[in-house]
Design an enzyme around this catalytic site. Structure first.
Site: not given
Ligand code: AMP
Ligand code: TRP
Length: 327
Positions: A111, A192, A195
């Site tokens: 980051k 992956k 957002k």
């Molecule tokens: P984030 O959106 O990165 O803040 O992640 C929030 C939660 O969603 C965390 O527990 C991540 O591991 C899960 N997460 C985020 N993106 C994915 C994805 N593409 N597939 C599965 N889990 C996800």
């Protein structure tokens, strides 16, 4: 009873990966453990935020969690900054973690390489996360794989604190959702689903209109042959659709593959399953969004419950550290 704690940052929009990979497990876990779920707004401050946007994203995320089925009568749902002990214990954790440990966090390296403005908070973020977890005598921390190192740090600082100052914190363990819960980008199935703005066509948002969901899935990248089978290495696009179809209908991707010989019907059924999974959440969200006062009330109940637990732990930590009692 086992104590579970997890957090999600109020930045950007909740997408299908968050729902299938994390949030749906939270909803299931709340009945099996004494669970606390936290909208970690202080964590969002590691990068500059627009104040109005932060406020509305925090409220909206709480409403999404409620709409998904987190029940404030069953679990404790709250906003991190409503429980001031998080910031207080974070300072103590910053003084317990070493500079070397914090420097080894791969997420900080990634980051800070990308950020124009690198705040001190971006560097000490894992100490705040350790405080989140340790405040609640947490046994289990369900997280994505990317948070493994941060939970490991929370364990290390808990053990160090306990050995320096006497038994104070429960040493937590990270848990990871079952394999296959990793949702990939529809346009680039080797990365992956996320957002970030530049992957809009490959990301299904929780609040996307059914027509938009259908379009995104119909346009999803598939693989060169036309066989439907689950094989992530050879067929990343089709395997991703099968993972999504499986996760949305409570089956394994292999089970979801049964009966399909063509991509067209697979896509149509995957779109239908996702819409069926998300529609009730969207409807409930609309109700909650129309009555923000009710969400504020529920969050106040959550903060009061969390605050009591947090106060007890912080008092213990303060006493063991040798901070003079105020009364
Ligand atoms: P984030 O959106 O990165 O803040 O992640 C929030 C939660 O969603 C965390 O527990 C991540 O591991 C899960 N997460 C985020 N993106 C994915 C994805 N593409 N597939 C599965 N889990 C996800
Ligand atoms: N850092 C986590 C993430 O980016 C969010 C988080 C903050 C968290 N505090 C936590 C997760 C405590 C689990 C436990 O996804």
């Amino acid at each position: 009873m086992t104590r579970v704690f997890s957090g999600i940052k109020p930045t950007g929009n909740v997408h299908l990966g968050n729902v299938l990979g994390a949030l749906q497990h939270w909803v299931e876990d709340q009945h099996r453990a004494d669970s606390l779920y936290c909208v970690v707004d202080l964590h969002a401050l590691t990068v500059p935020q627009d104040p109005d946007e932060l406020r509305s994203t925090t409220l909206r995320l709480a409403q999404i969690l409620l709409a998904m089925g987190l029940d404030p009568e069953v679990c404790t749902l709250f906003v991190q900054s409503h429980v001031h002990q998080h910031a207080e214990l974070a300072w103590i954790m910053e003084c317990t973690a070493s500079y070397g440990e914090l420097s080894r966090m791969t997420q900080f390296k990634d980051k800070s390489d990308k950020a124009g403005f690198v705040s001190g908070g971006l560097f000490t973020y894992p100490a705040l996360m350790a405080a989140d977890i340790l405040l609640y005598d947490t046994d289990l921390v369900p997280v994505g794989d990317d948070q493994r190192q941060h939970v490991e740090l929370a364990r290390d600082v808990a053990e160090r604190f306990n050995s320096r100052y006497g038994d104070t914190f429960v040493v937590p363990t990270a848990t990871f959702p079952a394999a296959g819960a990793r949702v990939m980008d529809l346009q680039d199935p080797t990365s992956k689903m996320s957002k970030s703005e530049d992957t809009a066509a490959g990301t299904i948002l929780l609040l996307d209109d059914p027509k938009v969901i259908e379009k995104k899935i119909k346009r999803a990248v598939t693989d060169t042959d036309s066989e439907v089978r689950f094989d992530v290495a050879a067929k990343p696009g089709v395997s991703n659709l099968l993972s999504i179809l499986g996760a949305a209908t409570g089956r394994t991707p292999e089970q979801a593959a049964e009966g399909y010989t063509q991509y067209g019907p697979l896509k149509a059924d995957t779109a239908a399953a996702v819409i069926e999974r998300l529609s009730p959440i969207q409807a409930r969200f609309a109700e909650l969004a129309a009555d923000p006062a009710e969400t504020h009330r529920l969050l106040a109940v959550g903060a009061a419950k969390a605050g009591e637990l947090a106060a007890a732990t912080l008092t213990r930590a303060r006493a063991n550290l040798g901070l003079l009692a105020a009364t």
